[in-house]
Design a protein around this motif. Sequence first.
Motif, PDB file in Angstrom:
ATOM      1  N   GLY A 123      -6.829  -2.170  -3.844  1.00 21.45           N
ATOM      2  CA  GLY A 123      -7.124  -3.597  -3.823  1.00 21.45           C
ATOM      3  C   GLY A 123      -6.825  -4.258  -5.158  1.00 21.45           C
ATOM      4  N   GLN A 124      -7.183  -3.576  -6.245  1.00 22.42           N
ATOM      5  CA  GLN A 124      -6.903  -4.116  -7.580  1.00 22.42           C
ATOM      6  C   GLN A 124      -5.403  -4.182  -7.839  1.00 22.42           C
ATOM      7  OE1 GLN A 124      -9.133  -1.534 -10.165  1.00 22.42           O
ATOM      8  NE2 GLN A 124     -11.013  -2.741  -9.963  1.00 22.42           N
ATOM      9  N   LYS A 125      -4.679  -3.149  -7.463  1.00 26.45           N
ATOM     10  CA  LYS A 125      -3.228  -3.111  -7.676  1.00 26.45           C
ATOM     11  C   LYS A 125      -2.523  -4.224  -6.902  1.00 26.45           C
ATOM     12  CE  LYS A 125      -2.661   0.713 -10.123  1.00 26.45           C
ATOM     13  NZ  LYS A 125      -2.347   0.562 -11.526  1.00 26.45           N
ATOM     14  N   LEU A 126      -2.993  -4.492  -5.682  1.00 29.89           N
ATOM     15  CA  LEU A 126      -2.328  -5.452  -4.804  1.00 29.89           C
ATOM     16  C   LEU A 126      -2.980  -6.835  -4.819  1.00 29.89           C
ATOM     17  CD1 LEU A 126      -1.740  -3.057  -1.783  1.00 29.89           C
ATOM     18  CD2 LEU A 126      -0.128  -3.671  -3.588  1.00 29.89           C
ATOM     19  N   VAL A 162       0.836  -1.199   0.000  1.00 29.42           N
ATOM     20  CA  VAL A 162       0.000   0.000   0.000  1.00 29.42           C
ATOM     21  C   VAL A 162       0.873   1.252   0.000  1.00 29.42           C
ATOM     22  CG1 VAL A 162      -1.605   1.381   1.403  1.00 29.42           C
ATOM     23  CG2 VAL A 162      -2.043  -1.053   1.047  1.00 29.42           C
ATOM     24  N   LEU A 163       1.853   1.294   0.898  1.00 31.32           N
ATOM     25  CA  LEU A 163       2.723   2.474   0.969  1.00 31.32           C
ATOM     26  C   LEU A 163       3.488   2.670  -0.337  1.00 31.32           C
ATOM     27  CD1 LEU A 163       4.178   2.234   4.601  1.00 31.32           C
ATOM     28  CD2 LEU A 163       2.231   3.598   3.785  1.00 31.32           C
ATOM     29  N   GLU A 164       3.995   1.586  -0.905  1.00 32.58           N
ATOM     30  CA  GLU A 164       4.760   1.667  -2.150  1.00 32.58           C
ATOM     31  C   GLU A 164       3.872   2.153  -3.293  1.00 32.58           C
ATOM     32  OE1 GLU A 164       6.184   0.618  -5.991  1.00 32.58           O
ATOM     33  OE2 GLU A 164       4.588  -0.520  -5.038  1.00 32.58           O
ATOM     34  N   ALA A 165       2.649   1.640  -3.391  1.00 26.73           N
ATOM     35  CA  ALA A 165       1.724   2.070  -4.450  1.00 26.73           C
ATOM     36  C   ALA A 165       1.418   3.559  -4.325  1.00 26.73           C
ATOM     37  CB  ALA A 165       0.434   1.247  -4.397  1.00 26.73           C
ATOM     38  N   LEU A 166       1.120   4.015  -3.122  1.00 29.10           N
ATOM     39  CA  LEU A 166       0.819   5.437  -2.909  1.00 29.10           C
ATOM     40  C   LEU A 166       2.047   6.304  -3.178  1.00 29.10           C
ATOM     41  CD1 LEU A 166      -1.331   5.149   0.343  1.00 29.10           C
ATOM     42  CD2 LEU A 166      -2.155   5.479  -2.004  1.00 29.10           C
ATOM     43  N   HIS A 202      -4.191   8.733   1.088  1.00 21.26           N
ATOM     44  CA  HIS A 202      -3.003   9.562   0.893  1.00 21.26           C
ATOM     45  C   HIS A 202      -1.917   9.144   1.880  1.00 21.26           C
ATOM     46  CE1 HIS A 202      -4.942  12.967  -1.419  1.00 21.26           C
ATOM     47  NE2 HIS A 202      -5.996  12.306  -0.983  1.00 21.26           N
ATOM     48  N   LEU A 203      -0.671   9.243   1.456  1.00 22.29           N
ATOM     49  CA  LEU A 203       0.438   9.091   2.386  1.00 22.29           C
ATOM     50  C   LEU A 203       0.512  10.319   3.276  1.00 22.29           C
ATOM     51  CD1 LEU A 203       3.452   7.856   0.216  1.00 22.29           C
ATOM     52  CD2 LEU A 203       2.332   6.596   2.053  1.00 22.29           C
ATOM     53  N   THR A 204       0.803  10.112   4.538  1.00 22.51           N
ATOM     54  CA  THR A 204       1.119  11.242   5.402  1.00 22.51           C
ATOM     55  C   THR A 204       2.609  11.549   5.220  1.00 22.51           C
ATOM     56  OG1 THR A 204       1.725   9.828   7.255  1.00 22.51           O
ATOM     57  CG2 THR A 204      -0.606  10.534   7.126  1.00 22.51           C
ATOM     58  N   ARG A 231      -1.338   4.014  12.604  1.00 19.33           N
ATOM     59  CA  ARG A 231       0.090   4.308  12.797  1.00 19.33           C
ATOM     60  C   ARG A 231       0.475   5.676  12.254  1.00 19.33           C
ATOM     61  NH1 ARG A 231       3.609  -0.681  10.874  1.00 19.33           N
ATOM     62  NH2 ARG A 231       5.199   0.793  11.516  1.00 19.33           N
ATOM     63  N   GLY A 232      -0.483   6.374  11.644  1.00 17.02           N
ATOM     64  CA  GLY A 232      -0.220   7.711  11.126  1.00 17.02           C
ATOM     65  C   GLY A 232       0.563   7.722   9.821  1.00 17.02           C
ATOM     66  N   LEU A 233       0.538   6.590   9.088  1.00 16.98           N
ATOM     67  CA  LEU A 233       1.305   6.498   7.850  1.00 16.98           C
ATOM     68  C   LEU A 233       0.487   6.870   6.613  1.00 16.98           C
ATOM     69  CD1 LEU A 233       3.220   3.190   8.659  1.00 16.98           C
ATOM     70  CD2 LEU A 233       4.048   5.550   8.877  1.00 16.98           C
ATOM     71  N   ILE A 234      -0.811   6.743   6.721  1.00 22.61           N
ATOM     72  CA  ILE A 234      -1.711   7.140   5.626  1.00 22.61           C
ATOM     73  C   ILE A 234      -2.920   7.844   6.236  1.00 22.61           C
ATOM     74  CG2 ILE A 234      -1.018   5.312   4.029  1.00 22.61           C
ATOM     75  CD1 ILE A 234      -4.349   4.845   5.419  1.00 22.61           C
ATOM     76  N   GLU A 235      -3.685   8.515   5.379  1.00 20.83           N
ATOM     77  CA  GLU A 235      -4.939   9.106   5.833  1.00 20.83           C
ATOM     78  C   GLU A 235      -5.975   8.975   4.735  1.00 20.83           C
ATOM     79  OE1 GLU A 235      -4.483  13.282   6.706  1.00 20.83           O
ATOM     80  OE2 GLU A 235      -3.214  13.577   4.964  1.00 20.83           O
ATOM     81  N   ARG A 236      -7.226   8.839   5.166  1.00 19.68           N
ATOM     82  CA  ARG A 236      -8.344   8.805   4.232  1.00 19.68           C
ATOM     83  C   ARG A 236      -8.856  10.238   4.092  1.00 19.68           C
ATOM     84  NH1 ARG A 236      -9.434   3.974   7.559  1.00 19.68           N
ATOM     85  NH2 ARG A 236      -9.845   2.187   6.214  1.00 19.68           N
TER      86      ARG A 236
END
Length: 149
Positions: A64-67, A48-52, A102-104, A84-89
């Motif tokens: 979901g489709q990408k992974l 997820v982090l790598e895709a974003l 989005h990545l934080t 964990r504060g690594l992404i946000e909706r």
Amino acid sequence: MSTHYKGTEEEIRALDVFIKLNRACDSLGVRLAASATLEDLTVSQFGVLEALYHLGPLCPGELGQKLLKTSGNMTLVVDNLEKRGLIERIRSAKDRRQIKIHLTETGAEMIGRIFPTHLRAIVEEMSVLTAEEQQDLSRLCKKLGKGKP
């Protein structure tokens, strides 16, 4: 280990390839996990982090489709990364039903730091194959992944 199944030549060949492909993937995954390049992320969280990081904000369904993950699994992965504060909706201002992940700043810093190390581990693992073998394997995996036309 090849199959001990006693079937048709076609069945034995297909089963043998299937076993070897799965064992190779599992073995590669174990060696990459042992390299500890993902720090405390799961493979799905890293994905997820790598895709974003490389594609920018995405909807949960796009992730979901990408992974190749179910919506239920993606929800759990995204929830844990958000805690964990690594992404946000972020909801769309135009359509409140639409959410982008989005990545934080913390998430971007983390993936920016660990991606190069993980990539080096992958390159090292793939170095057992020649460049031509890597291209052949890539082509064959893509063909197999698409299935019947």
